[in-house]
Scaffold this active site. Structure first.
Site, PDB file in Angstrom:
ATOM      1  N   THR A 135      13.608  25.728 -49.127  1.00 51.95           N
ATOM      2  CA  THR A 135      14.735  25.670 -48.210  1.00 51.95           C
ATOM      3  C   THR A 135      15.202  27.092 -48.085  1.00 51.95           C
ATOM      4  O   THR A 135      14.873  27.907 -48.945  1.00 51.95           O
ATOM      5  CB  THR A 135      15.870  24.850 -48.869  1.00 51.95           C
ATOM      6  OG1 THR A 135      15.401  23.525 -49.091  1.00 51.95           O
ATOM      7  CG2 THR A 135      17.120  24.801 -48.047  1.00 51.95           C
TER       8      THR A 135
ATOM      9  N   ARG B 298      13.308  10.735 -43.904  1.00 56.53           N
ATOM     10  CA  ARG B 298      13.779  11.152 -45.240  1.00 56.53           C
ATOM     11  C   ARG B 298      14.728  12.347 -45.105  1.00 56.53           C
ATOM     12  O   ARG B 298      14.440  13.309 -44.420  1.00 56.53           O
ATOM     13  CB  ARG B 298      12.581  11.535 -46.103  1.00 56.53           C
ATOM     14  CG  ARG B 298      12.926  12.088 -47.491  1.00 56.53           C
ATOM     15  CD  ARG B 298      12.960  13.598 -47.527  1.00 56.53           C
ATOM     16  NE  ARG B 298      13.183  14.122 -48.880  1.00 56.53           N
ATOM     17  CZ  ARG B 298      13.421  15.409 -49.145  1.00 56.53           C
ATOM     18  NH1 ARG B 298      13.486  16.290 -48.171  1.00 56.53           N
ATOM     19  NH2 ARG B 298      13.622  15.812 -50.379  1.00 56.53           N
TER      20      ARG B 298
ATOM     21  N   GLY C  88      16.646  15.242 -47.397  1.00 55.91           N
ATOM     22  CA  GLY C  88      16.760  15.860 -48.713  1.00 55.91           C
ATOM     23  C   GLY C  88      18.209  16.188 -48.994  1.00 55.91           C
ATOM     24  O   GLY C  88      19.132  15.612 -48.397  1.00 55.91           O
ATOM     25  N   ASP C  89      18.420  17.123 -49.893  1.00 53.61           N
ATOM     26  CA  ASP C  89      19.789  17.486 -50.264  1.00 53.61           C
ATOM     27  C   ASP C  89      20.390  18.569 -49.357  1.00 53.61           C
ATOM     28  O   ASP C  89      21.602  18.749 -49.344  1.00 53.61           O
ATOM     29  CB  ASP C  89      19.842  17.972 -51.721  1.00 53.61           C
ATOM     30  CG  ASP C  89      18.926  19.167 -51.976  1.00 53.61           C
ATOM     31  OD1 ASP C  89      17.988  19.403 -51.190  1.00 53.61           O
ATOM     32  OD2 ASP C  89      19.165  19.871 -52.970  1.00 53.61           O
TER      33      ASP C  89
ATOM     34  N   THR D 134      17.806  24.592 -54.123  1.00 54.18           N
ATOM     35  CA  THR D 134      16.512  24.424 -53.461  1.00 54.18           C
ATOM     36  C   THR D 134      15.604  23.588 -54.363  1.00 54.18           C
ATOM     37  O   THR D 134      15.895  23.356 -55.520  1.00 54.18           O
ATOM     38  CB  THR D 134      15.826  25.776 -53.174  1.00 54.18           C
ATOM     39  OG1 THR D 134      15.550  26.428 -54.408  1.00 54.18           O
ATOM     40  CG2 THR D 134      16.687  26.680 -52.307  1.00 54.18           C
TER      41      THR D 134
ATOM     42  N   THR E  77      13.836  20.170 -55.544  1.00 54.85           N
ATOM     43  CA  THR E  77      13.797  18.704 -55.491  1.00 54.85           C
ATOM     44  C   THR E  77      15.157  18.072 -55.154  1.00 54.85           C
ATOM     45  O   THR E  77      15.965  17.772 -56.037  1.00 54.85           O
ATOM     46  CB  THR E  77      13.263  18.156 -56.834  1.00 54.85           C
ATOM     47  OG1 THR E  77      12.116  18.914 -57.201  1.00 54.85           O
ATOM     48  CG2 THR E  77      12.883  16.696 -56.703  1.00 54.85           C
ATOM     49  N   GLY E  78      15.349  17.823 -53.867  1.00 53.13           N
ATOM     50  CA  GLY E  78      16.593  17.186 -53.427  1.00 53.13           C
ATOM     51  C   GLY E  78      16.792  15.814 -54.040  1.00 53.13           C
ATOM     52  O   GLY E  78      17.921  15.360 -54.231  1.00 53.13           O
TER      53      GLY E  78
HETATM   54  N1  ASP Z   1      15.780  20.762 -51.349  1.00 54.47           N
HETATM   55  C1  ASP Z   1      14.984  20.527 -50.167  1.00 54.47           C
HETATM   56  C2  ASP Z   1      14.824  19.076 -49.936  1.00 54.47           C
HETATM   57  O1  ASP Z   1      14.849  18.296 -50.881  1.00 54.47           O
HETATM   58  C3  ASP Z   1      13.643  21.130 -50.165  1.00 54.47           C
HETATM   59  C4  ASP Z   1      13.454  22.328 -50.998  1.00 54.47           C
HETATM   60  O2  ASP Z   1      14.325  23.142 -51.139  1.00 54.47           O
HETATM   61  O3  ASP Z   1      12.369  22.468 -51.567  1.00 54.47           O
HETATM   62  O4  ASP Z   1      14.585  18.712 -48.800  1.00 54.47           O
END
Ligand code: ASP
Length: 305
Positions: free
Chosen positions: A165, A193, A195-196, A216, A218-219
């Site tokens: 991200t 989907r 994410g965060d 950044t 794993t959301g």
């Molecule tokens: N955090 C972001 C998501 O889950 C993606 C990332 O930053 O790798 O969409």
């Protein structure tokens, strides 16, 4: 004045720094810089260089937060639109809502003059299709996309390699503390989907009185722990920046089931301190730091949790 951004944010750092130096509004400066990240094809996780969902369609997420008013604008799963950080900023400024998704977000983009674009690079389309060819038998490939997608999700997902991200945070005693994010999310994600990155409290949060955080990777982890809000709330309750981040990391560490992965936390406080912490992401994680005492932004290494 302090700016931090993840390493992927490089294309927009000069623009944001120039605007901040000239006294521009912090969020406007971050959104302008992120616009350059979104347009840069070498950044393979945001905007034009990002990866599509499982159907080969780009769906972008973004969020902005004004830490002084606690106003938020966010957009999720937006099709055919490159500059989603700007779109999120306009949601914040023009609408009584916090978040728009999908077709409604695209409609609003047209209303404010953001063009409808084909944002999928031919190279991304090729990689996506080759990935499907590896996983689907010829008969199912012939029927695609009329096949169940959920079983495929497990087979073709490699989130550690294909996601990131861009996150920007600014802190200034006069202009306040603010956050902005933009992403194409998890490559080959299930359509729709989120994410965060568009979720206030998970992927970003800012409160000018205490600090801000943005995440950044794993959301699916930070959404379960409300990581960004946890950090800012902990500082409100008297924790130092370091302790607040440690508390958030502890909560991530406590997750034992469901999809587990790495997270990088970017955080600043109202005393001009910052911290970037890598929780379980492979390889060295770096970030950009610029303070107004520095002639140029510097790339620094994150701490490991
Ligand atoms: N955090 C972001 C998501 O889950 C993606 C990332 O930053 O790798 O969409």
């Amino acid at each position: 004045m302090l700016l931090i951004a993840n390493a992927e944010g490089w294309p927009g750092i000069p623009t944001t720094v120039d605007l901040l130096r000239s006294g521009a509004d912090s969020l406007a400066a971050m959104v302008a810089g992120i616009g350059e990240v979104e347009a840069e094809t070498k950044v393979r996780s945001v905007g034009r260089g990002g990866w599509p969902n499982m159907l080969g369609e780009m769906e972008f997420d973004a969020g902005v937060m004004d830490g002084t008013t606690r106003a938020v604008g966010a957009v999720g799963a937006v099709p055919h639109t490159l500059h989603v950080a700007r779109l999120a900023h306009e949601v914040m400024k023009r609408l009584p809502h916090v978040m728009l998704t999908g077709a409604g977000a695209r409609r609003f983009a047209s209303e404010i003059g953001l063009p409808q674009e084909d944002v999928l690079l031919p190279d991304s389309r090729r990689v996506w299709w080759e990935r499907l060819e590896q996983e689907l038998p010829p008969e199912a490939l012939g029927r695609f996309p009329d096949v169940p997608l959920a079983p495929l999700l497990k087979a073709i997902t490699d989130p550690e390699r294909v996601r990131d991200t861009t996150v920007y945070l600014t802190a200034d005693p006069r202009r306040g503390i603010h956050a902005a994010t933009s992403t194409s999310g998890w490559a080959w994600k299930y359509p729709g989907r989120l994410g965060d990155s568009p979720i206030p409290g998970a992927g970003f949060y800012a409160d000018s009185r205490y600090g801000a955080a943005a995440c950044t990777h794993t959301g699916e982890m930070t959404m379960r722990c409300a990581t960004a809000r946890t950090i800012v709330l902990a500082m409100k309750l008297g924790h130092t920046l370091r302790d607040a981040v440690a508390l958030a990391v502890e909560e991530l560490r406590e997750l034992r089931e469901g999809f587990l992965g790495g997270v990088v936390i970017h955080a600043v406080d109202a005393h001009g301190q910052h911290q970037v912490t890598n929780f379980r992401c492979e390889g060295e994680i770096r970030y950009w730091l610029w303070e107004d005492s520095m002639p140029e932004p510097e790339l620094r290494a994150a701490q490991t949790a």
